[in-house]
Design a protein around this motif. Sequence first.
Motif, PDB file in Angstrom:
ATOM      1  N   ARG A  53     -45.329 -12.608   0.826  1.00  0.00           N
ATOM      2  CA  ARG A  53     -46.007 -13.857   1.172  1.00  0.00           C
ATOM      3  C   ARG A  53     -45.115 -15.071   0.936  1.00  0.00           C
ATOM      4  NH1 ARG A  53     -51.063 -11.894  -2.322  1.00  0.00           N
ATOM      5  NH2 ARG A  53     -49.248 -11.232  -3.529  1.00  0.00           N
ATOM      6  N   GLU A  54     -44.006 -14.868   0.247  1.00  0.00           N
ATOM      7  CA  GLU A  54     -43.064 -15.955  -0.004  1.00  0.00           C
ATOM      8  C   GLU A  54     -41.858 -15.904   0.940  1.00  0.00           C
ATOM      9  OE1 GLU A  54     -41.994 -15.517  -4.067  1.00  0.00           O
ATOM     10  OE2 GLU A  54     -44.014 -15.890  -4.832  1.00  0.00           O
ATOM     11  N   LEU A  55     -41.827 -14.914   1.830  1.00  0.00           N
ATOM     12  CA  LEU A  55     -40.695 -14.765   2.741  1.00  0.00           C
ATOM     13  C   LEU A  55     -40.752 -15.801   3.860  1.00  0.00           C
ATOM     14  CD1 LEU A  55     -40.594 -10.883   3.207  1.00  0.00           C
ATOM     15  CD2 LEU A  55     -38.873 -12.267   2.040  1.00  0.00           C
ATOM     16  N   THR A  56     -39.594 -16.257   4.278  1.00  0.00           N
ATOM     17  CA  THR A  56     -39.486 -17.071   5.477  1.00  0.00           C
ATOM     18  C   THR A  56     -39.033 -16.172   6.623  1.00  0.00           C
ATOM     19  OG1 THR A  56     -37.157 -17.628   5.083  1.00  0.00           O
ATOM     20  CG2 THR A  56     -38.821 -19.067   4.085  1.00  0.00           C
ATOM     21  N   MET A  57     -39.263 -16.619   7.835  1.00  0.00           N
ATOM     22  CA  MET A  57     -38.873 -15.810   8.993  1.00  0.00           C
ATOM     23  C   MET A  57     -37.360 -15.588   9.034  1.00  0.00           C
ATOM     24  SD  MET A  57     -41.628 -14.938  10.462  1.00  0.00           S
ATOM     25  CE  MET A  57     -42.571 -15.054   8.947  1.00  0.00           C
ATOM     26  N   GLU A  58     -36.602 -16.568   8.518  1.00  0.00           N
ATOM     27  CA  GLU A  58     -35.141 -16.457   8.543  1.00  0.00           C
ATOM     28  C   GLU A  58     -34.637 -15.334   7.635  1.00  0.00           C
ATOM     29  OE1 GLU A  58     -36.828 -19.302   8.112  1.00  0.00           O
ATOM     30  OE2 GLU A  58     -36.499 -20.039  10.161  1.00  0.00           O
ATOM     31  N   GLU A  59     -35.424 -14.966   6.626  1.00  0.00           N
ATOM     32  CA  GLU A  59     -34.996 -13.921   5.697  1.00  0.00           C
ATOM     33  C   GLU A  59     -35.165 -12.525   6.278  1.00  0.00           C
ATOM     34  OE1 GLU A  59     -35.876 -14.940   1.267  1.00  0.00           O
ATOM     35  OE2 GLU A  59     -37.451 -15.897   2.444  1.00  0.00           O
ATOM     36  N   ILE A  60     -35.963 -12.398   7.307  1.00  0.00           N
ATOM     37  CA  ILE A  60     -36.189 -11.095   7.934  1.00  0.00           C
ATOM     38  C   ILE A  60     -35.166 -10.931   9.048  1.00  0.00           C
ATOM     39  CG2 ILE A  60     -37.838  -9.622   9.140  1.00  0.00           C
ATOM     40  CD1 ILE A  60     -40.057 -11.396   7.914  1.00  0.00           C
ATOM     41  N   PRO A  61     -34.295  -9.934   8.968  1.00  0.00           N
ATOM     42  CA  PRO A  61     -33.216  -9.814   9.963  1.00  0.00           C
ATOM     43  C   PRO A  61     -33.725  -9.410  11.341  1.00  0.00           C
ATOM     44  CG  PRO A  61     -33.214  -7.931   8.494  1.00  0.00           C
ATOM     45  CD  PRO A  61     -34.232  -8.881   7.947  1.00  0.00           C
ATOM     46  N   GLU A  62     -32.925  -9.712  12.358  1.00  0.00           N
ATOM     47  CA  GLU A  62     -33.249  -9.276  13.711  1.00  0.00           C
ATOM     48  C   GLU A  62     -33.150  -7.755  13.775  1.00  0.00           C
ATOM     49  OE1 GLU A  62     -34.389 -11.320  16.057  1.00  0.00           O
ATOM     50  OE2 GLU A  62     -34.247 -12.875  14.511  1.00  0.00           O
ATOM     51  N   CYS A  63     -34.064  -7.148  14.503  1.00  0.00           N
ATOM     52  CA  CYS A  63     -34.098  -5.682  14.541  1.00  0.00           C
ATOM     53  C   CYS A  63     -34.869  -5.249  15.775  1.00  0.00           C
ATOM     54  CB  CYS A  63     -34.756  -5.142  13.274  1.00  0.00           C
ATOM     55  SG  CYS A  63     -36.482  -5.670  13.124  1.00  0.00           S
ATOM     56  N   ASP A  64     -34.972  -3.942  15.956  1.00  0.00           N
ATOM     57  CA  ASP A  64     -35.743  -3.398  17.070  1.00  0.00           C
ATOM     58  C   ASP A  64     -37.198  -3.143  16.707  1.00  0.00           C
ATOM     59  OD1 ASP A  64     -33.561  -2.988  19.103  1.00  0.00           O
ATOM     60  OD2 ASP A  64     -32.746  -1.777  17.478  1.00  0.00           O
ATOM     61  N   GLY A  65     -37.458  -2.800  15.438  1.00  0.00           N
ATOM     62  CA  GLY A  65     -38.822  -2.444  15.083  1.00  0.00           C
ATOM     63  C   GLY A  65     -39.182  -2.756  13.653  1.00  0.00           C
ATOM     64  N   PHE A  66     -40.487  -2.924  13.411  1.00  0.00           N
ATOM     65  CA  PHE A  66     -41.063  -3.090  12.074  1.00  0.00           C
ATOM     66  C   PHE A  66     -41.824  -1.815  11.732  1.00  0.00           C
ATOM     67  CE2 PHE A  66     -41.757  -8.009  11.715  1.00  0.00           C
ATOM     68  CZ  PHE A  66     -40.392  -8.200  11.855  1.00  0.00           C
ATOM     69  N   ILE A  67     -41.703  -1.357  10.488  1.00  0.00           N
ATOM     70  CA  ILE A  67     -42.508  -0.226  10.029  1.00  0.00           C
ATOM     71  C   ILE A  67     -43.094  -0.560   8.668  1.00  0.00           C
ATOM     72  CG2 ILE A  67     -41.150   1.469  11.325  1.00  0.00           C
ATOM     73  CD1 ILE A  67     -39.768   2.267   8.722  1.00  0.00           C
ATOM     74  N   GLY A  68     -44.296  -0.059   8.380  1.00  0.00           N
ATOM     75  CA  GLY A  68     -44.866  -0.312   7.065  1.00  0.00           C
ATOM     76  C   GLY A  68     -46.333   0.051   6.984  1.00  0.00           C
ATOM     77  N   GLY A  69     -46.777   0.308   5.770  1.00  0.00           N
ATOM     78  CA  GLY A  69     -48.175   0.610   5.512  1.00  0.00           C
ATOM     79  C   GLY A  69     -48.761  -0.389   4.535  1.00  0.00           C
TER      80      GLY A  69
END
Length: 454
Positions: A53-69
């Motif tokens: 909840r404290e992440l910014t969009m810039e901290e998430i790298p460019e990629c092809d897919g998101f995975i998670g539960g």
Amino acid sequence: MKVVSFFSGCGGLDLGFEQAGFEVIWANDNDPAVFETYLLNHPHTYLCRKDMRELTMEEIPECDGFIGGPPCQSWSEGGKQLGLDDERGRMFLTYIHFIQAKQPKFFVIENVKGILSDKHFPTFKKMLGQLKDAGYVVHYQLMNAAHYYVPQERFRVIVVGVRNDIDVKYQFPKPDISCFITLRQAIGEITEEPRKYTLELVDMEYEKWLNHDVYMGPFDDRYMARNRVRGWNEVSYTMQAKARNCPLHPQAPKMIYVSRDKQIFRPGYEHLYRRLSVRECARIQTFPDHFRFIYHDVCDGYKMVGNAVPPRLGRAIAESIKECFASVLSESCSILVATYRNENQLRMSLENRLYYVRADLRAGAMRFSQGMKAPHYLFLHKSGSYILLILKEVEPRLVSSMYLENLGFHPSGDQYWVFEILDVETENRTECIKNYVSEHGGMKMKPYILELKL
């Protein structure tokens, strides 16, 4: 294809995607109890330890897919069923927000089947609607891990979304209901007695079996309300995150029914009733034996294993996505566009079957993430001359200038990325890619990577 992972835990879903050939380049979890385990078993993935909840969009790298539960406690049939009224339940919305903002090509969401209950299904449908409005074709299915060669009865809701501007049709992996992996097949060869713990610190020095530790705390009344033993020729009950709720080892006979809320151990066989060890649980979850769980409280070991997506189920989902994108992937490739100094350097590169670029921060240097594979092609040019080389799809190696000097090269820096050359491409393909480079990136002096859509 590159993916990023949320709610990663010890990395069961991540491992399944890695086994299917995906690159998990970045993961996020803020539970200190999983850090050592994740880092040990996923050495090429960057682990972000911040609260998402404290992440910014810039901290998430460019990629092809998101995975998670997202956390499942709020949706579980055995919990308080607070849904979005629980802070953990609202993490689902945070994940959706990230998908909306970053627009990966695909995403995977895993959760418990309770989210399909009468109480939660309207909320679930609204969340699927949000994902559809964000530009995705959204599929969901209730999957039983036992139908995908996982030796336990484990029902989970899997949501897969594919961005609607990508012309592919996704299908969930087909279940195999004809072949179940039994407890004997899964854990029958572990014949040694586990080490027993209650509240004491775990000794992390092992002999044959890593994490062959068992929780020996008391069995509460609720636990004794039903049978907890599955036989050797059956699949296991669902692996639990709480140590005290772990199923019992199949060496014991099934418990005796007394009343609706009471079952007992068979008299004379009480010594056989013990919970499965952490390693036995890990095997039932389909973690490989070399996957080591780091913990000082045995309950943390059970929690990591029980919360994980079984890697084999994760792999089945990953392979279905890979198959879905196969037609797209076959039509694209990446090219390292670079120069060569003179004919002698080109000759030496071909003889040694390698090409190098600077790895420092100076102009003309390149940076690569750990675990990143080399581009498909190396396009070399100099004063109107050019050659197209096929590269080995392996991770570039970081070498010193001395290494290159020993091969006869004359580098001027300190560290270099080395790419391994597989072969020289055909003349027709070379001309085709030369035209593409000219139109889309140009013959620059500094090396760069160009994504090619054929």
